[in-house]
Enzyme design. Structure first.
Site, PDB file in Angstrom:
ATOM      1  N   HIS A  48     -52.141 -25.022  18.239  1.00  0.00           N
ATOM      2  CA  HIS A  48     -52.317 -25.469  16.811  1.00  0.00           C
ATOM      3  C   HIS A  48     -50.767 -25.630  15.929  1.00  0.00           C
ATOM      4  CE1 HIS A  48     -54.048 -25.712  12.869  1.00  0.00           C
ATOM      5  NE2 HIS A  48     -53.800 -24.613  12.234  1.00  0.00           N
ATOM      6  N   HIS A  72     -47.536 -20.671  10.088  1.00  0.00           N
ATOM      7  CA  HIS A  72     -47.758 -20.495   9.350  1.00  0.00           C
ATOM      8  C   HIS A  72     -49.279 -19.430   8.756  1.00  0.00           C
ATOM      9  CE1 HIS A  72     -50.083 -24.005  11.174  1.00  0.00           C
ATOM     10  NE2 HIS A  72     -51.467 -23.563  10.564  1.00  0.00           N
ATOM     11  N   GLU A  76     -51.313 -14.277   8.210  1.00  0.00           N
ATOM     12  CA  GLU A  76     -52.884 -14.506   8.026  1.00  0.00           C
ATOM     13  C   GLU A  76     -53.221 -13.317   9.456  1.00  0.00           C
ATOM     14  OE1 GLU A  76     -56.562 -17.354   7.403  1.00  0.00           O
ATOM     15  OE2 GLU A  76     -54.303 -17.827   6.488  1.00  0.00           O
ATOM     16  N   ASP A  77     -52.453 -13.616  10.313  1.00  0.00           N
ATOM     17  CA  ASP A  77     -53.416 -13.259  11.908  1.00  0.00           C
ATOM     18  C   ASP A  77     -53.648 -12.488  12.337  1.00  0.00           C
ATOM     19  OD1 ASP A  77     -55.346 -15.869  10.852  1.00  0.00           O
ATOM     20  OD2 ASP A  77     -54.694 -16.979  12.110  1.00  0.00           O
ATOM     21  N   ASP A 139     -52.244 -28.503   8.724  1.00  0.00           N
ATOM     22  CA  ASP A 139     -52.732 -27.633   9.546  1.00  0.00           C
ATOM     23  C   ASP A 139     -54.712 -28.205   9.275  1.00  0.00           C
ATOM     24  OD1 ASP A 139     -54.375 -25.114  10.181  1.00  0.00           O
ATOM     25  OD2 ASP A 139     -54.164 -24.350   8.302  1.00  0.00           O
ATOM     26  N   ASP A 259     -67.729 -59.310   5.790  1.00  0.00           N
ATOM     27  CA  ASP A 259     -67.890 -60.210   5.890  1.00  0.00           C
ATOM     28  C   ASP A 259     -66.450 -60.223   5.069  1.00  0.00           C
ATOM     29  OD1 ASP A 259     -69.026 -60.987   7.133  1.00  0.00           O
ATOM     30  OD2 ASP A 259     -71.185 -61.729   5.755  1.00  0.00           O
TER      31      ASP A 259
END
Length: 700
Positions: A48, A72, A76-77, A139, A259
């Site tokens: 990712h 990034h 957080e993870d 992201d 159209d």
């Protein structure tokens, strides 16, 4: 070739070898940090961040941004801190990573509150460095591309957020390619069935259109060559979400939307744009009112182009855009064009200045929003692009959303102008403040030093900035009014229990504030005025050993008529000074004043804790509503005679209703009066009109 090697290969086209080495170092660090982590699709998590960096690589962004993209999610993870990233890759990268990270360590009451606070944090970081939002958009774009792995409920929730917030941000920053892909993917997962139907229909229809598109392209190219213009002409395919929104907004069928044929013409300079426009207008007839010059007046995101709609062969509408190559670069990459084409051109500097001003304005607007739903409402309102271009008296152009009023304009100029505006001149003529502005209007706001925002403005303003400032002002005014009224209500309740308000010690107040779970004494007083706390209950909890003499009589709460929104006068009985009155405490509404004999209040209710004694203050200068019923003979001009008599007694008519039966007409008026004496004088004057048979006050 692995995804990581593809990234290094792609960015090596514009980065130096030493930059690539830094990027490889960041990749190794990120891969180690995310080791053992997998996405919902089953892929290693590091895939990712690599994909996010590749998206940013296409915009030719600098090394710190690409490193931040690779890292990034580590704060957080994983267990890695912002400080560690700062030590290893520099403070700039650490700030970018922190700006993109969610507030994961804080407990929120609701999902909406968490969402609002994360956006608030992101916008603050974005105002310091626009690269934060570029990483966040890349992201979100990759998350949308891989949304299939999520369950349907999550897909729908993320897609709606993308359509409502992220796609409009991309549009405001001029990132056209990212904006359109986010819209398409958001549409696909928000309305999966509609998306599939439109995909199938467009595939079937586009095959039949190729021949028509080819003929129009050939005719345009020939006409431009006649003028000696070197131009690149391409047909523009309509995106599915654009087709869908046009069908919904304009109530068109699929065939009517499809159209319309679109073409983009890119020429070498600005004069060539206008020459090309003239040639095309001589080839096909322009449709009146369908021409827009975004070169002379650029959009708020820096977008420039000439737009015109023509009647093509067989009466088919043709939409054309004419722009220079530089305008095209800004149209496709917006704020990122600064990194993409290291240019000192004033267009780019102007674009960055506009972006910075928009962010500052947005942050100023949002700083007044304390409530999560209010914050998100203002954010969504402000994100949608401006469509109306109006002029200040000095000739400066302001961009406002479609539907904006003179009040929106006033707040766009300055919050103080908005708060004090009392009137407006549009194109030199007086107009109501609620007037909706049109492109080209010249707007002049008239202010008064003691004026203040009217709560009614909230029903027609269109911008988040105006709405936020009005609400903020009203909340502050309401709070001050509530504190004063709450204090009067509490003093009355204390006197009822024979407790002197002056004997309440600071320690007693501190304990009560602590036990009531409010922040201050003033907040507790305000809550009483708004009906959230009962004065009688608070008085009991404040009871002090020192009591005043039994002879002291508890006085009622005095109504001055200047309390504003914290005191409301009931519409059912319309009390006016001179009437015997009673106050009803209603939660979140404050104190509602009724006449003592109001049919909506029973005798048993008057003794409950929700009711309290109130009395009129002296020298009340404001006017009040009062209702009267006049029965008069059904003769020509009787209404005019009655209205003239009311005006003679210096009263305004707010509303009038009439009902005729046989020989009589019954007229019901809502009047503005000072007090009972003023109303009595009006009624006496009306009785002198010979056609008037009966007159009475309406109560209940």
């Amino acid at each position: 070739m692995s995804e990581a090697e593809l990234l290094f290969s792609e960015v090596s086209q514009y980065l130096k070898p030493e930059d690539i080495a830094q990027l490889r170092n960041a990749y190794s660090f990120g891969q180690g940090a995310h080791s053992g982590q997998f996405r919902k699709s089953g892929e290693p998590y590091i895939s990712h961040p690599i994909a996010v960096a590749r998206i940013l690589g296409t915009l030719h962004l600098d090394v710190p941004t690409l490193i931040a993209a690779l890292l990034h999610d580590v704060v957080e993870d994983t267990d890695i801190s912002k400080a560690e990233i700062g030590e290893r890759f520099g403070e700039s990268v650490a700030e970018l990573v922190d700006g993109v990270s969610k507030l994961a360590k804080i407990e929120f009451q609701t999902q909406e509150e968490a969402q609002a606070e994360n956006f608030r944090k992101m916008l603050l970081a974005m105002a310091r460095d626009a690269r934060v939002i570029l990483i966040k958009l890349a992201d979100r774009l990759h998350n949308m591309r891989t949304l299939e792995a999520m369950d349907p409920e999550k897909q729908h929730s993320i897609a709606r957020e993308t359509l409502e917030i992220y796609a409009p941000i991309a549009h405001r920053l001029g990132l056209n390619n990212i904006f359109q892909e986010l819209q398409e993917l958001g549409f696909r997962y928000s309305y999966p069935t509609r998306y599939k139907v439109l995909v199938k229909a467009t595939k079937a229809a586009r095959g039949n259109r190729r021949e028509v598109v080819g003929k129009i392209l050939e005719a345009i190219n020939l006409k431009l060559k006649e003028a000696g213009l070197d131009a690149e002409v391409t047909g523009r395919e309509k995106h599915l979400y654009s087709i869908y929104t046009k069908m919904i907004e304009k109530h068109l069928s699929f065939s009517e939307v499809l159209d319309i044929y679109g073409f983009r013409i890119i020429v070498k300079d600005i004069p060539s744009c206008y020459v090309a426009l003239g040639m095309l207008h001589s080839l096909y007839k322009p449709i009146p009112g369908k021409f827009k010059d975004y070169i002379a007046i650029p959009k708020s995101n820096g977008y420039q182009s000439l737009h015109s709609t023509l009647l093509g062969p067989f009466g088919l509408p043709i939409e054309i855009q004419i722009r220079t190559a530089e305008m095209h670069r800004i149209a496709e990459n917006g704020v990122a064009s600064h990194w993409l084409y290291k240019s000192t051109d004033t267009d780019f500097n102007e674009l960055h200045l506009q972006t910075s001003q928009w962010l500052q304005s947005l942050l100023e607007t949002l700083s007044g929003s304390t409530d999560s739903s209010e914050f998100l409402e203002h954010l969504k309102i402000d994100l949608f692009p401006g469509d109306v271009y109006v002029f200040t008296p000095q000739g400066k152009i302001l961009t406002l959303p479609r539907g904006s009023t003179a009040v929106d304009f006033a707040y766009a100029v300055h919050s103080d102008i908005g708060n004090c505006c009392v009137a407006v001149k549009i194109n030199g003529e007086d107009a109501p403040l609620r007037t909706v502005l049109k492109t080209g209007d010249r707007v002049e706001i008239v202010t008064a030093p003691y004026a203040k925002p009217n709560p009614a403005w909230l029903s027609y303003v269109a911008t988040g900035r105006a709405r936020s400032h009005i609400r903020h002002f009203l909340k502050n005014i309401q709070f001050d009014e509530s504190v004063k009224l709450g204090e009067r209500m509490l003093n009355q309740a204390l006197l009822t229990f024979n407790i002197n308000p002056d004997t309440i010690s600071a320690a007693q107040w501190e304990k009560l504030v602590r036990d009531s779970a409010v922040k201050s004494k003033n907040e507790l007083l305000a809550e009483m005025a708004l009906g959230k706390q009962l004065p009688a209950v608070v008085a009991k909890r404040l009871a002090a050993p020192e009591a005043i003499s039994r002879e002291q009589i508890a006085g009622p709460v005095t109504i001055l008529g200047t309390e504003g929104v914290t005191v409301q006068f009931a519409k059912c009985c319309r009390p006016i000074p001179g009437d015997a009155i009673i106050g009803m405490i209603k939660k979140d509404y404050g104190l509602i004043i009724h006449t003592y004999d109001c049919p909506n209040i029973s005798h048993s209710q008057k003794s409950s804790e929700n009711y309290l004694d109130v009395t009129w203050g002296k020298d009340i200068s404001r006017t009040f509503e009062a209702g009267i019923k006049v029965a008069a003979e059904n003769k020509q001009g009787v209404l005019a005679r009655v209205a003239a008599e009311i005006a003679k007694e210096e009263s305004n008519i707010d509303d009038v209703a009439m009902e005729s039966e046989d020989d009589y007409t019954e007229m019901r008026f809502i009047l503005q009066v000072n007090n009972r004496q003023h109303l009595a004088q009006i009624m006496r004057s009306l009785r002198h009109i010979k056609d008037v048979a009966r007159i009475s006050r309406i109560k209940g």
